[in-house]
Design an enzyme around this catalytic site. Structure first.
Site, mmCIF file in Angstrom:
data_model
loop_
_atom_site.group_PDB
_atom_site.id
_atom_site.type_symbol
_atom_site.label_atom_id
_atom_site.label_comp_id
_atom_site.label_asym_id
_atom_site.label_seq_id
_atom_site.Cartn_x
_atom_site.Cartn_y
_atom_site.Cartn_z
ATOM 1 N N PHE A 126 0.812 -1.117 0.035
ATOM 2 C CA PHE A 126 -0.020 0.131 -0.015
ATOM 3 C C PHE A 126 0.926 1.128 0.120
ATOM 4 C CE2 PHE A 126 -3.050 3.221 1.701
ATOM 5 C CZ PHE A 126 -3.990 3.020 0.906
ATOM 6 N N ASP A 195 0.869 -4.278 8.935
ATOM 7 C CA ASP A 195 -0.269 -3.309 8.516
ATOM 8 C C ASP A 195 -1.844 -4.251 8.340
ATOM 9 O OD1 ASP A 195 -2.309 -1.810 7.473
ATOM 10 O OD2 ASP A 195 -0.871 -0.414 6.364
ATOM 11 N N TYR A 220 -11.728 2.958 9.472
ATOM 12 C CA TYR A 220 -12.918 3.153 8.464
ATOM 13 C C TYR A 220 -12.989 2.082 7.408
ATOM 14 C CZ TYR A 220 -8.971 5.101 5.711
ATOM 15 O OH TYR A 220 -7.867 5.236 4.832
ATOM 16 N N LYS A 221 -12.342 0.929 7.421
ATOM 17 C CA LYS A 221 -12.935 -0.143 6.401
ATOM 18 C C LYS A 221 -13.881 -1.181 7.152
ATOM 19 C CE LYS A 221 -8.556 0.692 4.021
ATOM 20 N NZ LYS A 221 -7.163 0.954 3.963
ATOM 21 N N ARG A 367 -12.337 -4.840 -7.854
ATOM 22 C CA ARG A 367 -12.183 -5.274 -6.435
ATOM 23 C C ARG A 367 -13.662 -5.341 -5.993
ATOM 24 N NH1 ARG A 367 -8.576 -2.265 -1.890
ATOM 25 N NH2 ARG A 367 -10.310 -0.948 -2.096
HETATM 26 C C1 LIG Z 1 -6.457 2.005 3.861
HETATM 27 C C2 LIG Z 1 -5.161 1.739 4.205
HETATM 28 C C3 LIG Z 1 -4.353 2.434 4.904
HETATM 29 C C4 LIG Z 1 -4.863 3.930 5.374
HETATM 30 O O1 LIG Z 1 -4.108 4.858 5.913
HETATM 31 P P1 LIG Z 1 -4.577 6.293 6.605
HETATM 32 O O2 LIG Z 1 -3.209 6.996 7.103
HETATM 33 O O3 LIG Z 1 -5.430 6.092 7.676
HETATM 34 O O4 LIG Z 1 -5.396 6.776 5.484
HETATM 35 C C5 LIG Z 1 -3.069 2.179 5.480
HETATM 36 N N1 LIG Z 1 -2.641 1.177 4.890
HETATM 37 C C6 LIG Z 1 -3.288 0.000 4.393
HETATM 38 C C7 LIG Z 1 -2.691 -0.945 3.957
HETATM 39 C C8 LIG Z 1 -4.684 0.308 4.034
HETATM 40 O O5 LIG Z 1 -5.361 -0.266 3.086
#
Ligand SMILES: *Cc1c(COP(=O)(O)O)cnc(C)c1O
Length: 408
Positions: A126, A195, A220-221, A367
């Site tokens: 990511f 993560d 938020y997921k 997705r």
């Molecule tokens: C959604 C997501 C994030 C989000 O990071 P924010 O800083 O909270 O926006 C980070 N890492 C992964 C792998 C994600 O899927």
């Protein structure tokens, strides 16, 4: 030939979580398969947020830090997230975003590793995970190294300080064997930071069982905390005494209300707090976390696997020209399926126009995410049958489906 629609109806009728759809505000006709990007709105959230704003803030004003226990929210929600990820309640705290928590924990790990600066990750991780390493590299605190996932174990040599991986890959859904990679890192003298953004609330995670060191995750997921909800951070208890993170804000001080000139870190994960917690956002997150914790991770995982298995089988049978790039073994993937198509963006837009919401990830991935608390098997079948129809009719070729917004 399988009657997929009847099979979906049968699975929905037998679904022990079916009643939980009404814990969320989602239109009856909406097939929402994007809860892995932004979770749905829990039915209790609007009233809870209104109560926090009107009563706790409006009437209680500053006394609510004590009387409404605002000051304990980061730890209280952290303790509720803990059983979802195999953590002890006092090892998890809610603060900031995933990105900021990555900065804190990468830095803390590097500080524990005398003489080693390399942070190892994989290309295609990511973006924010890689960018946060880059930032520390520019500060001359880290050195970024990337190895393809098949080569990670052989890349773990004696200059690697930290292995930073996303447990479930956002684009493909491939899931790492956390225990195996953690052990490989430790055998090489490296620490591990996971993560869990695409894991928490959807797949089994056992941080302590795997012997991991650090973790971060998204609110938020699958936790349904709302857009930009605060994130969480986990530090194994054995590292609490040595924890030292650079964002030494006053809320991470041992005694913030002593207003001392010098920083003394709070014990344990409390040190990971930096500034004042966003109470309204945290209150919304707590509702989402309560829902997930109430259902329990075993039931969530079981339904997640059923949903993705049903969809994988139905897609392979009905839309065979759409290759699935997610692992076939449900134990090796997260709560999503990803399909490759040259016009994935247009396909996704045409699906959305038919009230089936998935998402697109550049350059060519469609997705579909399966948030087990509210996704129905009928939603999954609709995605498959609409895809068939959109491809057959060529509807995706309409010019309007090629227009791209700022967020894709
Ligand atoms: C959604 C997501 C994030 C989000 O990071 P924010 O800083 O909270 O926006 C980070 N890492 C992964 C792998 C994600 O899927």
């Amino acid at each position: 030939m399988t009657d997929w629609q009847a099979e979906a109806a049968r699975l929905d009728a037998a679904d022990p979580l079916a009643a939980h759809r009404s814990d969320f505000i989602i239109d009856e006709d909406l097939a929402y398969l994007d809860g892995n990007s932004l979770g749905a709105l829990p039915s209790a959230t609007p009233d809870r947020v209104a109560e926090v704003v009107r009563d706790e803030w409006g009437e209680g004003l500053i006394s609510s830090w004590n009387t409404a226990n605002w000051i304990d929210l980061p730890q209280r929600i952290g303790a509720k997230i803990a059983p979802l990820v195999g953590a002890q309640p006092h090892e998890v705290v809610v603060a900031d975003s995933v990105s900021v928590n990555l900065f804190k924990l990468i830095s803390a790990a590097l500080a524990m590793q005398q003489g080693r600066k390399v942070v190892l990750s994989e290309p295609g991780n990511f973006p924010t995970d890689l960018y946060m390493i880059d930032g520390l590299e520019k500060q001359r605190l880290a050195e970024r190294r990337l190895a393809d996932r098949a080569d990670i174990e052989s890349a773990l040599n004696d200059d690697v300080a930290l292995l930073l991986l996303t447990h479930v890959h956002y684009k493909t859904g491939a899931m790492f064997d956390m225990a195996r990679l953690t052990k490989a890192a430790h055998d090489a003298g490296a620490l591990v930071l996971w993560d869990l953004s695409h894991s928490v609330g959807a797949v089994p995670v056992d941080l302590n069982g795997a012997g991991a060191d650090f973790a971060v995750g998204c609110g938020y997921k699958y936790l349904n905390g709302g857009p930009g909800a605060p994130a969480f951070a986990w530090v194994a208890e054995r590292h609490h005494a040595d924890l030292q993170q650079p964002l030494s804000g006053w809320m991470g001080h041992a005694k913030p209300f002593k207003f001392a000139d010098d920083y003394t870190p709070a014990p344990g994960v409390d040190q990971l707090l930096c500034g004042t917690p966003p109470i309204v956002s945290m209150s919304a997150l707590e509702v989402g976390v309560d829902l997930m914790a109430g259902i329990g991770i075993e039931a969530l995982v079981a339904k997640s696997r059923q949903l993705s298995e049903f969809t994988r089988a139905a897609t392979a049978a009905v839309v065979p020209e759409l290759p699935c790039i997610s692992p076939e073994d449900p134990e090796r993937r997260g709560s999503q399926l990803s399909f490759r198509h040259e016009h994935a963006y247009e396909l996704c837009q045409a699906l959305i126009a038919r009230r089936v919401v998935g998402d697109f990830r550049a350059p060519d991935v469609l997705r579909l995410g399966f948030a087990p608390a509210y996704v129905r098997f009928a939603d999954c079948w609709r995605a498959v049958s609409e895809l068939r129809d959109i491809l057959d009719s060529g509807e995706w070729r309409k010019a309007k489906y090629a227009e791209r917004g700022q967020v894709t």
